[in-house]
Design a protein around this motif. Sequence first.
Motif, PDB file in Angstrom:
ATOM      1  N   GLN A 156       0.826  -1.209   0.000  1.00  0.00           N
ATOM      2  CA  GLN A 156       0.000   0.000   0.000  1.00  0.00           C
ATOM      3  C   GLN A 156       0.861   1.259   0.000  1.00  0.00           C
ATOM      4  O   GLN A 156       1.918   1.309   0.623  1.00  0.00           O
ATOM      5  CB  GLN A 156      -0.930   0.003   1.225  1.00  0.00           C
ATOM      6  N   ARG A 157       0.398   2.268  -0.728  1.00  0.00           N
ATOM      7  CA  ARG A 157       1.069   3.574  -0.733  1.00  0.00           C
ATOM      8  C   ARG A 157       0.438   4.449   0.341  1.00  0.00           C
ATOM      9  O   ARG A 157      -0.783   4.520   0.451  1.00  0.00           O
ATOM     10  CB  ARG A 157       0.921   4.239  -2.103  1.00  0.00           C
ATOM     11  N   THR A 158       1.278   5.105   1.124  1.00  0.00           N
ATOM     12  CA  THR A 158       0.752   5.930   2.214  1.00  0.00           C
ATOM     13  C   THR A 158       1.524   7.245   2.313  1.00  0.00           C
ATOM     14  O   THR A 158       2.587   7.410   1.713  1.00  0.00           O
ATOM     15  CB  THR A 158       0.891   5.217   3.580  1.00  0.00           C
ATOM     16  N   LEU A 159       0.998   8.140   3.110  1.00  0.00           N
ATOM     17  CA  LEU A 159       1.725   9.351   3.469  1.00  0.00           C
ATOM     18  C   LEU A 159       2.866   8.983   4.418  1.00  0.00           C
ATOM     19  O   LEU A 159       2.855   7.915   5.034  1.00  0.00           O
ATOM     20  CB  LEU A 159       0.791  10.351   4.154  1.00  0.00           C
ATOM     21  N   GLY A 160       3.831   9.871   4.543  1.00  0.00           N
ATOM     22  CA  GLY A 160       4.970   9.621   5.403  1.00  0.00           C
ATOM     23  C   GLY A 160       4.874  10.335   6.736  1.00  0.00           C
ATOM     24  O   GLY A 160       3.891  11.007   7.048  1.00  0.00           O
ATOM     25  N   TYR A 161       5.905  10.168   7.542  1.00  0.00           N
ATOM     26  CA  TYR A 161       6.097  10.893   8.804  1.00  0.00           C
ATOM     27  C   TYR A 161       4.976  10.712   9.814  1.00  0.00           C
ATOM     28  O   TYR A 161       4.680  11.604  10.610  1.00  0.00           O
ATOM     29  CB  TYR A 161       6.319  12.391   8.525  1.00  0.00           C
ATOM     30  N   GLY A 162       4.314   9.560   9.782  1.00  0.00           N
ATOM     31  CA  GLY A 162       3.272   9.285  10.758  1.00  0.00           C
ATOM     32  C   GLY A 162       1.896   9.794  10.400  1.00  0.00           C
ATOM     33  O   GLY A 162       0.985   9.741  11.233  1.00  0.00           O
ATOM     34  N   PHE A 163       1.729  10.259   9.163  1.00  0.00           N
ATOM     35  CA  PHE A 163       0.412  10.730   8.727  1.00  0.00           C
ATOM     36  C   PHE A 163      -0.324   9.652   7.917  1.00  0.00           C
ATOM     37  O   PHE A 163      -1.374   9.916   7.332  1.00  0.00           O
ATOM     38  CB  PHE A 163       0.546  12.005   7.898  1.00  0.00           C
ATOM     39  N   ASP A 164       0.239   8.457   7.877  1.00  0.00           N
ATOM     40  CA  ASP A 164      -0.374   7.338   7.170  1.00  0.00           C
ATOM     41  C   ASP A 164      -1.616   6.857   7.904  1.00  0.00           C
ATOM     42  O   ASP A 164      -1.810   7.135   9.093  1.00  0.00           O
ATOM     43  CB  ASP A 164       0.636   6.193   7.049  1.00  0.00           C
ATOM     44  N   GLY A 197       6.850   6.354   8.728  1.00  0.00           N
ATOM     45  CA  GLY A 197       6.211   6.249  10.030  1.00  0.00           C
ATOM     46  C   GLY A 197       5.247   5.087  10.130  1.00  0.00           C
ATOM     47  O   GLY A 197       4.899   4.646  11.230  1.00  0.00           O
ATOM     48  N   ARG A 198       4.840   4.560   8.999  1.00  0.00           N
ATOM     49  CA  ARG A 198       3.948   3.406   8.979  1.00  0.00           C
ATOM     50  C   ARG A 198       4.527   2.198   9.708  1.00  0.00           C
ATOM     51  O   ARG A 198       3.781   1.341  10.185  1.00  0.00           O
ATOM     52  CB  ARG A 198       3.644   3.013   7.526  1.00  0.00           C
ATOM     53  N   LEU A 199       5.872   2.121   9.806  1.00  0.00           N
ATOM     54  CA  LEU A 199       6.496   0.990  10.497  1.00  0.00           C
ATOM     55  C   LEU A 199       5.969   0.876  11.918  1.00  0.00           C
ATOM     56  O   LEU A 199       5.592  -0.204  12.372  1.00  0.00           O
ATOM     57  CB  LEU A 199       8.017   1.146  10.517  1.00  0.00           C
ATOM     58  N   ALA A 200       5.935   1.993  12.628  1.00  0.00           N
ATOM     59  CA  ALA A 200       5.378   1.989  13.979  1.00  0.00           C
ATOM     60  C   ALA A 200       3.856   1.968  13.941  1.00  0.00           C
ATOM     61  O   ALA A 200       3.217   1.312  14.763  1.00  0.00           O
ATOM     62  CB  ALA A 200       5.869   3.204  14.759  1.00  0.00           C
ATOM     63  N   GLY A 201       3.279   2.667  12.975  1.00  0.00           N
ATOM     64  CA  GLY A 201       1.826   2.752  12.894  1.00  0.00           C
ATOM     65  C   GLY A 201       1.159   1.409  12.712  1.00  0.00           C
ATOM     66  O   GLY A 201       0.176   1.088  13.404  1.00  0.00           O
ATOM     67  N   VAL A 202       1.652   0.607  11.779  1.00  0.00           N
ATOM     68  CA  VAL A 202       1.075  -0.716  11.525  1.00  0.00           C
ATOM     69  C   VAL A 202       1.163  -1.574  12.783  1.00  0.00           C
ATOM     70  O   VAL A 202       0.210  -2.277  13.156  1.00  0.00           O
ATOM     71  CB  VAL A 202       1.784  -1.406  10.346  1.00  0.00           C
ATOM     72  N   GLN A 203       2.313  -1.499  13.460  1.00  0.00           N
ATOM     73  CA  GLN A 203       2.505  -2.342  14.642  1.00  0.00           C
ATOM     74  C   GLN A 203       1.586  -1.940  15.788  1.00  0.00           C
ATOM     75  O   GLN A 203       0.950  -2.798  16.417  1.00  0.00           O
ATOM     76  CB  GLN A 203       3.965  -2.270  15.095  1.00  0.00           C
TER      77      GLN A 203
END
Length: 350
Positions: free
Chosen positions: A26-34, A240-246
């Motif tokens: 999936q394509r998302t926004l960066g910096y935790g705005f995903d 930021g999605r790395l932390a967000g998904v988790q």
Amino acid sequence: MLYFDTDYNNGLHPYLLQRLAETNGQRTLGYGFDEFSVSAKQKICKACGCPDADVFLLVGGTQTNSIVISAMLHAVEGVVCADTGHINVHEAGAVEMTGHKVMALPNHDGKLDAGELESFLTNFAEYPTATHCVRPGMAYISFPTEQGTLYSAEELDRIYQVCQRHSIPLFVDGARLGYALTSEKSDVSLPFLAHHCDVFYIGGTKVGAICGEAVVFPKGNAPRYFFSIVKQHGALLAKGRLAGVQFDALFTDDLYFRIATHANKQAAQLRDIMTKHGFIPFNDSPTNQQFFVIPNEMISRLQQYVMFETWGAYDETNTTCRFVTSWATTDEELSALSSILHSCLNNLEK
């Protein structure tokens, strides 16, 4: 080899790995705005009972402690903690590197005492040359403590009242927060904690994630420009999605609390195994960190088969050692530990 040295000596919980794989395309926004980070923050706010909380997803505990403390303190202020506090003994002076003194008070079973904190703050306010000194500008505690012990709801409330009387924020290090909240001996819930401090974080790294700490300002009281301060410290992940998904996964169907409950259950079994083999507990830890007094002559034998940490001399012939469980600790590993202890003790007697 059995691994009881830490609760982050494995990868990440299978469901988190699954979610990272499922969302990878999936394509998302960066910096935790995903979308995953946004969803995670909403779930955390709901779990805390703080709909207006400010939530930021960072990477690691030391990074989180140093950024939060430096962002909330004036240049002439320091942070008060127990002398066993993580920021005082296990972070290589990370807080001091930001220009803020760590002001240590004696620990009591790993905890900061409200009465001693009150006396320290009152004495400073009345000190004739206080204007020449580093000012205590924040109180810091860990929940659970570095020794695996817990603050009761009453103790937490008393500390927070002291902080409020002296107009300083209370910061709760929650690197292992899940294990505290799910302990059978804890009377503190996540909403109670959120309403009895000014900032805390929910540790992911040590509770099932590959990395990640969720910083919560429960009253929507994040310092001005905190996002930019995180970036300035080199701690803002572009992905930021790395932390967000988790964290989105951890706060789905109470996974975070189920992980912690399992580790605490395994720790209780580990404690029973160790005591049945004659090892004396160092303290009464009701969480996933268990401490035992082990004869020095036994340590090298045991280390051939088991990874654990030595924490310091107990006396001339014994050392305090730490054993830690996690989401990955199995009944088979505990059974194997029991067999190894039996074998090592028999060989020692020979």
